[in-house]
Design an enzyme around this catalytic site. Structure first.
Site, PDB file in Angstrom:
ATOM      1  N   GLU A  31      -0.089  -1.952   7.058  1.00 49.16           N
ATOM      2  CA  GLU A  31      -0.201  -1.006   6.002  1.00 49.16           C
ATOM      3  C   GLU A  31       0.198   0.241   6.686  1.00 49.16           C
ATOM      4  O   GLU A  31      -0.646   1.392   6.825  1.00 49.16           O
ATOM      5  CB  GLU A  31      -1.526  -0.813   5.419  1.00 49.16           C
ATOM      6  N   LYS A  36       7.232  -0.087   7.291  1.00 48.18           N
ATOM      7  CA  LYS A  36       7.789  -0.804   6.099  1.00 48.18           C
ATOM      8  C   LYS A  36       9.112   0.142   5.800  1.00 48.18           C
ATOM      9  O   LYS A  36      10.139  -0.567   5.401  1.00 48.18           O
ATOM     10  CB  LYS A  36       6.932  -0.289   4.863  1.00 48.18           C
ATOM     11  N   SER A  60      -1.558  -1.822  -0.664  1.00 46.71           N
ATOM     12  CA  SER A  60      -2.639  -1.504  -1.453  1.00 46.71           C
ATOM     13  C   SER A  60      -2.709   0.000  -1.622  1.00 46.71           C
ATOM     14  O   SER A  60      -3.625   0.246  -2.460  1.00 46.71           O
ATOM     15  CB  SER A  60      -3.911  -2.040  -0.566  1.00 46.71           C
ATOM     16  N   HIS A  81       1.234  -5.495  -5.609  1.00 49.24           N
ATOM     17  CA  HIS A  81       0.047  -5.623  -4.682  1.00 49.24           C
ATOM     18  C   HIS A  81      -0.805  -6.588  -5.176  1.00 49.24           C
ATOM     19  O   HIS A  81      -1.282  -6.776  -6.357  1.00 49.24           O
ATOM     20  CB  HIS A  81      -0.643  -4.114  -5.139  1.00 49.24           C
ATOM     21  N   GLU A  93      -0.970  -5.975  -9.320  1.00 46.69           N
ATOM     22  CA  GLU A  93      -0.444  -4.510  -9.725  1.00 46.69           C
ATOM     23  C   GLU A  93       0.899  -4.477  -9.431  1.00 46.69           C
ATOM     24  O   GLU A  93       1.630  -4.619  -8.239  1.00 46.69           O
ATOM     25  CB  GLU A  93      -1.189  -3.500  -8.929  1.00 46.69           C
ATOM     26  N   ASN A 131      -7.764   0.106  -6.219  1.00 40.16           N
ATOM     27  CA  ASN A 131      -8.363   0.545  -4.959  1.00 40.16           C
ATOM     28  C   ASN A 131      -8.616   2.123  -5.418  1.00 40.16           C
ATOM     29  O   ASN A 131      -9.495   2.406  -4.449  1.00 40.16           O
ATOM     30  CB  ASN A 131      -7.229   0.420  -3.917  1.00 40.16           C
TER      31      ASN A 131
END
Length: 361
Positions: A31, A36, A60, A81, A93, A131
């Site tokens: 993350e 990414k 997330s 997600h 999600e 989240n």
């Protein structure tokens, strides 16, 4: 689907060339936005990602819009997600950025269904749906810890309400380091009501990361089974009770602070258009967090409790603990107009379990 069948369909490669025929690429890197972005650019430069293929990022909390800015084809960038453990948690999600096309959204939605998952479409925003709500829930648990609440009895109160685990046990499951990483994203985008307990940093320094390190708020055996409360954490956190020493948190206060804060945040999420409907909120909370299924969902619980009672309780909490409990405009308006989240569903009040009190150190 048997292992032999799946084994014949798995291709292992250390090169991106093996991905050139893929119509959808699901990325599950660490993350970190820069990682990414780099991956996305490399796939496009290698000709793996084209105008006809879709890049789905399993994140997330990171912004889909920001990630899409680094793409030649922002309309093909979408969030997907998954929730841990992926094999057990049915929710996915599907996150729509401002430039995400209907084709990309529908393709990933259908892919999630084909996987046997329950997809819910949400708009891009800090923490998305699940989240964001969980982040506030755990932030409030951190504040109670700061006030001197006992870990085990707070967790028991939430378990008695019907949640699969209490907030501190959940922090252990997620990982203290992961929670600390996501926290600043939520706080930066949504405000200080998401502020994390600063003492979590000392837990990370001591490698008290939760279940994965064998110790967090609880201790775990070699198989990952919880064994006992970790007194070391309580000593290291050096919780200062001050004038609150000797007092107790009533069961209702614990539940209201944990659960009504989630109801309030869900109402804000609906106001902001992050989620399209109360049904989507409750689907996300039940299948993404295990929110007490017998209560019908977070917002159905609010309906059954009575929105007037919810607003009055939030106002009382705001007077005692601060503006983070100020009722969302949607809730206030719904009470004034005598409306419910689910007007076509019959109300089904539920008897509560015997109440417990939460002791302080």
């Amino acid at each position: 689907i048997n292992a032999e069948y799946m084994g014949g369909r798995v291709v292992v490669s250390t090169s991106v060339d093996g991905l050139k025929d893929c119509k959808v690429i699901i990325e599950a890197a660490v993350e970190v936005m820069d990682v990414k972005k780099k991956m996305l650019k490399e796939l496009e430069q290698a000709g793996v990602l084209t105008k006809d293929s879709i890049f789905a990022t399993n994140t997330s909390a990171l912004s889909i819009d920001e990630l899409a800015e680094s793409s030649q084809y922002p309309e093909n960038v979408v969030g997907m997600h998954f929730f841990n453990p992926v094999a057990k948690m049915p929710l996915v999600e599907v996150i729509k950025g401002k430039k995400t096309s209907k084709r990309a959204l529908a393709t990933v939605y259908k892919l999630a269904l084909d996987m046997g998952k329950f997809p819910v479409v949400v708009q891009d925003g800090p923490g998305f749906l699940v989240n964001r709500i969980l982040g506030l829930y755990m932030s409030e648990a951190g504040r109670m810890l700061e006030e001197g609440a006992d870990v085990k009895t707070v967790d028991k109160a939430v378990l008695d309400f019907g949640m699969p685990m209490g907030p501190y046990r959940l922090l252990d499951e997620v990982g203290i380091d992961v929670a600390a990483h996501v926290g600043p994203t939520l706080q930066g985008g949504l405000g200080d009501r998401f502020a994390a307990n600063p003492r979590l940093g000392s837990m990370i320094e001591l490698n008290l990361l939760g279940k994965k390190s064998g110790k967090g708020f609880y201790k775990y055996d070699s198989k990952g089974k919880e064994t006992e409360i970790n007194q070391e954490v309580l000593e290291r956190l050096q919780v200062v009770v001050g004038k609150g020493a000797g007092k107790v948190f009533a069961y209702d206060d614990v539940i209201d602070r944990c659960v009504l804060s989630m109801v309030n945040e869900a109402a804000l999420i609906l106001d902001e258009g992050i989620c399209a409907s109360p049904e989507d909120v409750d689907l996300g909370m039940v299948f993404g967090t295990g929110f007490a299924p017998f209560r019908g969902g977070l917002l159905y619980y609010a309906d059954n409790r009575g929105l007037s009672n919810v607003v009055q309780s939030l106002e009382k909490l705001a007077g005692k603990y601060g503006d983070r409990f100020k009722p969302a405009p949607r809730l206030v308006k719904m009470v004034a107009e005598n409306r419910r989240f689910f007007p076509d569903r019959p109300l089904a009040p539920l008897a509560e379990k015997p109440k417990v009190k939460v002791r302080l150190y």
